[in-house]
Design a protein around this motif. Structure first.
Motif, PDB file in Angstrom:
ATOM      1  N   VAL A 175     -41.134 -24.151   6.300  1.00  0.00           N
ATOM      2  CA  VAL A 175     -40.153 -23.522   7.189  1.00  0.00           C
ATOM      3  C   VAL A 175     -40.312 -24.033   8.618  1.00  0.00           C
ATOM      4  CG1 VAL A 175     -39.436 -21.335   8.216  1.00  0.00           C
ATOM      5  CG2 VAL A 175     -39.929 -21.446   5.773  1.00  0.00           C
ATOM      6  N   ALA A 176     -41.566 -24.111   9.083  1.00  0.00           N
ATOM      7  CA  ALA A 176     -41.820 -24.554  10.451  1.00  0.00           C
ATOM      8  C   ALA A 176     -41.398 -26.000  10.661  1.00  0.00           C
ATOM      9  CB  ALA A 176     -43.303 -24.380  10.783  1.00  0.00           C
ATOM     10  N   GLN A 177     -41.679 -26.872   9.689  1.00  0.00           N
ATOM     11  CA  GLN A 177     -41.291 -28.270   9.806  1.00  0.00           C
ATOM     12  C   GLN A 177     -39.779 -28.414   9.909  1.00  0.00           C
ATOM     13  OE1 GLN A 177     -43.033 -31.154  10.083  1.00  0.00           O
ATOM     14  NE2 GLN A 177     -44.989 -30.106  10.133  1.00  0.00           N
ATOM     15  N   GLN A 178     -39.057 -27.673   9.082  1.00  0.00           N
ATOM     16  CA  GLN A 178     -37.601 -27.779   9.102  1.00  0.00           C
ATOM     17  C   GLN A 178     -36.999 -27.129  10.352  1.00  0.00           C
ATOM     18  OE1 GLN A 178     -35.726 -27.505   4.920  1.00  0.00           O
ATOM     19  NE2 GLN A 178     -37.710 -26.520   4.667  1.00  0.00           N
ATOM     20  N   ARG A 211     -28.972 -22.472   5.984  1.00  0.00           N
ATOM     21  CA  ARG A 211     -29.928 -22.728   4.903  1.00  0.00           C
ATOM     22  C   ARG A 211     -31.348 -22.376   5.326  1.00  0.00           C
ATOM     23  NH1 ARG A 211     -28.127 -28.309   1.767  1.00  0.00           N
ATOM     24  NH2 ARG A 211     -25.883 -27.869   1.657  1.00  0.00           N
ATOM     25  N   LEU A 212     -31.686 -22.702   6.568  1.00  0.00           N
ATOM     26  CA  LEU A 212     -33.029 -22.399   7.050  1.00  0.00           C
ATOM     27  C   LEU A 212     -33.239 -20.894   7.183  1.00  0.00           C
ATOM     28  CD1 LEU A 212     -35.724 -23.474   8.066  1.00  0.00           C
ATOM     29  CD2 LEU A 212     -34.735 -23.613  10.362  1.00  0.00           C
ATOM     30  N   ASP A 213     -32.239 -20.172   7.666  1.00  0.00           N
ATOM     31  CA  ASP A 213     -32.342 -18.711   7.779  1.00  0.00           C
ATOM     32  C   ASP A 213     -32.530 -18.072   6.406  1.00  0.00           C
ATOM     33  OD1 ASP A 213     -32.062 -18.861  10.488  1.00  0.00           O
ATOM     34  OD2 ASP A 213     -29.913 -18.420  10.494  1.00  0.00           O
ATOM     35  N   LYS A 214     -31.810 -18.580   5.428  1.00  0.00           N
ATOM     36  CA  LYS A 214     -31.943 -18.053   4.071  1.00  0.00           C
ATOM     37  C   LYS A 214     -33.349 -18.306   3.531  1.00  0.00           C
ATOM     38  CE  LYS A 214     -29.712 -18.162  -0.479  1.00  0.00           C
ATOM     39  NZ  LYS A 214     -28.697 -18.825  -1.333  1.00  0.00           N
ATOM     40  N   LEU A 215     -33.896 -19.487   3.816  1.00  0.00           N
ATOM     41  CA  LEU A 215     -35.256 -19.800   3.373  1.00  0.00           C
ATOM     42  C   LEU A 215     -36.270 -18.894   4.063  1.00  0.00           C
ATOM     43  CD1 LEU A 215     -37.333 -21.553   1.884  1.00  0.00           C
ATOM     44  CD2 LEU A 215     -37.217 -23.178   3.793  1.00  0.00           C
ATOM     45  N   SER A 272     -56.029 -18.818  -3.017  1.00  0.00           N
ATOM     46  CA  SER A 272     -54.897 -19.536  -3.611  1.00  0.00           C
ATOM     47  C   SER A 272     -53.567 -18.907  -3.206  1.00  0.00           C
ATOM     48  CB  SER A 272     -55.026 -19.554  -5.139  1.00  0.00           C
ATOM     49  OG  SER A 272     -54.965 -18.239  -5.668  1.00  0.00           O
ATOM     50  N   MET A 273     -53.526 -17.581  -3.118  1.00  0.00           N
ATOM     51  CA  MET A 273     -52.307 -16.915  -2.663  1.00  0.00           C
ATOM     52  C   MET A 273     -52.028 -17.230  -1.200  1.00  0.00           C
ATOM     53  SD  MET A 273     -51.170 -15.393  -5.326  1.00  0.00           S
ATOM     54  CE  MET A 273     -49.970 -14.246  -4.680  1.00  0.00           C
ATOM     55  N   ALA A 274     -53.084 -17.278  -0.396  1.00  0.00           N
ATOM     56  CA  ALA A 274     -52.911 -17.612   1.022  1.00  0.00           C
ATOM     57  C   ALA A 274     -52.436 -19.053   1.192  1.00  0.00           C
ATOM     58  CB  ALA A 274     -54.226 -17.391   1.769  1.00  0.00           C
ATOM     59  N   ASP A 275     -52.928 -19.950   0.337  1.00  0.00           N
ATOM     60  CA  ASP A 275     -52.494 -21.348   0.407  1.00  0.00           C
ATOM     61  C   ASP A 275     -51.001 -21.483   0.104  1.00  0.00           C
ATOM     62  OD1 ASP A 275     -55.043 -22.104   1.033  1.00  0.00           O
ATOM     63  OD2 ASP A 275     -55.577 -22.730  -0.992  1.00  0.00           O
ATOM     64  N   LEU A 276     -50.520 -20.733  -0.883  1.00  0.00           N
ATOM     65  CA  LEU A 276     -49.094 -20.770  -1.219  1.00  0.00           C
ATOM     66  C   LEU A 276     -48.247 -20.312  -0.038  1.00  0.00           C
ATOM     67  CD1 LEU A 276     -48.740 -19.458  -4.885  1.00  0.00           C
ATOM     68  CD2 LEU A 276     -48.042 -21.685  -4.001  1.00  0.00           C
ATOM     69  N   GLU A 277     -48.629 -19.188   0.556  1.00  0.00           N
ATOM     70  CA  GLU A 277     -47.869 -18.665   1.699  1.00  0.00           C
ATOM     71  C   GLU A 277     -47.926 -19.632   2.880  1.00  0.00           C
ATOM     72  OE1 GLU A 277     -48.064 -14.575   2.879  1.00  0.00           O
ATOM     73  OE2 GLU A 277     -48.965 -13.985   0.983  1.00  0.00           O
ATOM     74  N   LEU A 278     -49.088 -20.249   3.089  1.00  0.00           N
ATOM     75  CA  LEU A 278     -49.228 -21.189   4.202  1.00  0.00           C
ATOM     76  C   LEU A 278     -48.323 -22.401   4.010  1.00  0.00           C
ATOM     77  CD1 LEU A 278     -50.619 -22.106   6.791  1.00  0.00           C
ATOM     78  CD2 LEU A 278     -52.454 -23.065   5.382  1.00  0.00           C
ATOM     79  N   LEU A 279     -48.260 -22.925   2.788  1.00  0.00           N
ATOM     80  CA  LEU A 279     -47.419 -24.089   2.523  1.00  0.00           C
ATOM     81  C   LEU A 279     -45.936 -23.748   2.688  1.00  0.00           C
ATOM     82  CD1 LEU A 279     -49.320 -25.570  -0.545  1.00  0.00           C
ATOM     83  CD2 LEU A 279     -49.126 -26.589   1.726  1.00  0.00           C
ATOM     84  N   LEU A 280     -45.529 -22.577   2.242  1.00  0.00           N
ATOM     85  CA  LEU A 280     -44.138 -22.160   2.438  1.00  0.00           C
ATOM     86  C   LEU A 280     -43.826 -21.999   3.924  1.00  0.00           C
ATOM     87  CD1 LEU A 280     -43.759 -19.546  -0.437  1.00  0.00           C
ATOM     88  CD2 LEU A 280     -42.577 -21.740  -0.263  1.00  0.00           C
ATOM     89  N   VAL A 306     -36.982 -17.607  -6.037  1.00  0.00           N
ATOM     90  CA  VAL A 306     -35.936 -17.660  -5.011  1.00  0.00           C
ATOM     91  C   VAL A 306     -36.394 -18.540  -3.856  1.00  0.00           C
ATOM     92  CG1 VAL A 306     -34.661 -16.288  -3.324  1.00  0.00           C
ATOM     93  CG2 VAL A 306     -34.975 -15.421  -5.642  1.00  0.00           C
ATOM     94  N   CYS A 307     -37.650 -18.427  -3.465  1.00  0.00           N
ATOM     95  CA  CYS A 307     -38.184 -19.256  -2.374  1.00  0.00           C
ATOM     96  C   CYS A 307     -38.052 -20.741  -2.694  1.00  0.00           C
ATOM     97  CB  CYS A 307     -39.650 -18.910  -2.119  1.00  0.00           C
ATOM     98  SG  CYS A 307     -39.908 -17.463  -1.106  1.00  0.00           S
ATOM     99  N   VAL A 308     -38.437 -21.114  -3.910  1.00  0.00           N
ATOM    100  CA  VAL A 308     -38.401 -22.532  -4.289  1.00  0.00           C
ATOM    101  C   VAL A 308     -36.955 -23.033  -4.345  1.00  0.00           C
ATOM    102  CG1 VAL A 308     -38.997 -24.176  -6.096  1.00  0.00           C
ATOM    103  CG2 VAL A 308     -40.583 -22.362  -5.507  1.00  0.00           C
ATOM    104  N   GLU A 309     -36.042 -22.210  -4.857  1.00  0.00           N
ATOM    105  CA  GLU A 309     -34.628 -22.605  -4.888  1.00  0.00           C
ATOM    106  C   GLU A 309     -34.084 -22.803  -3.476  1.00  0.00           C
ATOM    107  OE1 GLU A 309     -32.602 -19.634  -7.075  1.00  0.00           O
ATOM    108  OE2 GLU A 309     -33.427 -20.217  -9.030  1.00  0.00           O
TER     109      GLU A 309
END
Length: 412
Positions: free
Chosen positions: A243-246, A200-204, A231-239, A171-174
């Motif tokens: 969000v922060a960039q957008q 869209r940003l709120d949904k993300l 690796s799990m922390a890296d995934l959350e950080l990238l997501l 769902v996150c990637v979509e």
């Protein structure tokens, strides 16, 4: 309800009911309902803490009755204040390692239950304390058994936590694809579509938050193998970075751009910007399809190549922008004649260029993190060592309990 039924069947078995105190029987039925949680990991954890908590609370009560004899209630009253203070250290709000092993409320109930409702005769009160532990254990085990029966009927092939984490990540990637498409397409006309982009940003943001919660639940499941914490922390950080960039990019779109700013800042690099948009959206869409591909029809190399193409487009856009403004700096007259006079507009435009480049590069970084964690392609054989993982989790808990610094942490 199923857990309570299991506890009731055991309690009202004649061989059991005739030997135990009947007034305590409802405790097992009620505690079976309390201990039943939606996730098996939470149910097992709650049951474990309840059993240990009842032992910690009932055992001192048993010793008090044994030592004090007929005057045990007076000694109980004297110790009913200092001893609960120690039990309070097991509460989750104190944030000590004991909270992960002992259920403070169960310990309190077992301790004060003997004091308030125990028979006057010392021998019967000692039996009463033991029965408190027995009923707490019966209710807790009934909840676990009921959960296992339901899981068997549902024929679950993997941990429920793993299924939830995978679903939330999809769902996150979509949602990330949906929001990136909007931000890249409405870069100039974001003022007109500001409400749609905000939705869209709120949904993300909501999907990323749910994903983080599902990972936290998975981490509480001690018997299943997991990707490395890094690796799990890296995934959350990238997501979170996406969000922060957008979110920052959304603020730059609020006032739009004047025709002069569009002509001076954007038109010279319009081709590179469009190439960046197309490559980024294409790579993000391919990552989304790869995640949804259950038959492994999409090769990893195909997605990797698309992500590298998006990164190359970001570097090309950066190079074109730098070359263009390098030429403008040489031609001093162009700054005076063509550049917008609004410094805020210039800064918003420069940040938007940087943010779009960063979004493009995040696609490749995110896909690499997915491959490292292997969170979507977890092999079922990785869940065949529950005893080893339980032993490791227990060892870690005991190590924390023996570490003094864990009891005096700074901060709220």
């Amino acid at each position: 309800a199923a857990a309570s039924c299991i506890a009731s069947v055991v309690i009202f078995e004649p061989a059991v009911s005739t030997r135990l105190h009947p007034s305590l029987a409802p405790l097992a039925v009620v505690w079976a309902m309390v201990a039943a949680c939606p996730l098996l990991s939470d149910t097992v954890d709650y049951a474990k803490r309840s059993i240990f908590g009842s032992v910690v609370g009932a055992f001192p009560a048993y010793l008090i009755v044994l030592v004090a004899g007929p005057k045990w209630r007076y000694m109980f009253f004297a110790l009913s204040f200092p001893f609960p203070l120690l039990l309070c250290m097991c509460d989750a709000s104190c944030r000590t390692p004991w909270a992960s092993v002992i259920h403070a409320q169960a310990a309190m109930l077992a301790f004060y239950g003997v004091m308030a409702f125990g028979p006057e005769a010392p021998a019967l009160s000692q039996k009463y304390a033991a029965e408190m532990v027995l009923y707490f254990s019966l209710g807790s085990v009934s909840a676990v058994v009921a959960h296992l029966i339901v899981s068997a009927f549902l024929c679950q092939k993997e941990s429920r936590c793993v299924t939830v984490v995978k679903a939330q990540l999809e769902v996150c990637v979509e949602d990330l694809l949906y929001s990136v498409e909007g931000f890249m397409a409405y870069l100039f006309t974001g003022k007109v579509h500001i409400e749609e982009l905000a939705k869209r940003l709120d949904k993300l943001q909501l999907s990323v938050s749910k994903y983080a919660d599902s990972v936290a639940c998975w981490n509480r499941e001690p018997w299943s193998d997991k990707p490395s914490a890094q690796s799990m922390a890296d995934l959350e950080l990238l997501l979170s970075t996406a969000v922060a960039q957008q979110a920052a990019l959304l603020k730059t779109m609020g006032n739009g751009y004047t025709d002069k700013a569009k002509a001076f800042i954007w038109e010279a690099v319009a081709l590179q910007l469009e190439e960046l948009r197309l490559c980024t959206v294409a790579a993000m869409r391919l990552v989304c399809h790869w995640i949804e591909d259950k038959d492994n029809k999409i090769e990893v190399q195909t997605v990797t190549d698309a992500a590298k193409k998006a990164t190359s487009a970001a570097h090309a856009f950066e190079s074109a922008t730098r070359d263009y403004f390098g030429r403008v700096n040489v031609e001093n007259g162009r700054w005076q004649d063509e550049a917008p006079r609004d410094a805020d507009e210039l800064m918003r435009a420069f940040f938007a260029q940087r943010a779009t480049r960063r979004l493009a590069m995040l696609v490749g970084e995110f896909f690499d993190a997915l491959l490292v964690s292997d969170i979507l392609r977890l092999s079922k054989t990785r869940y065949c060592n529950p005893l080893r993982n339980l032993a490791r989790a227990t060892h870690n808990q005991l190590t924390l309990m023996a570490t003094g610094s864990e009891y005096f942490k700074a901060g709220p």
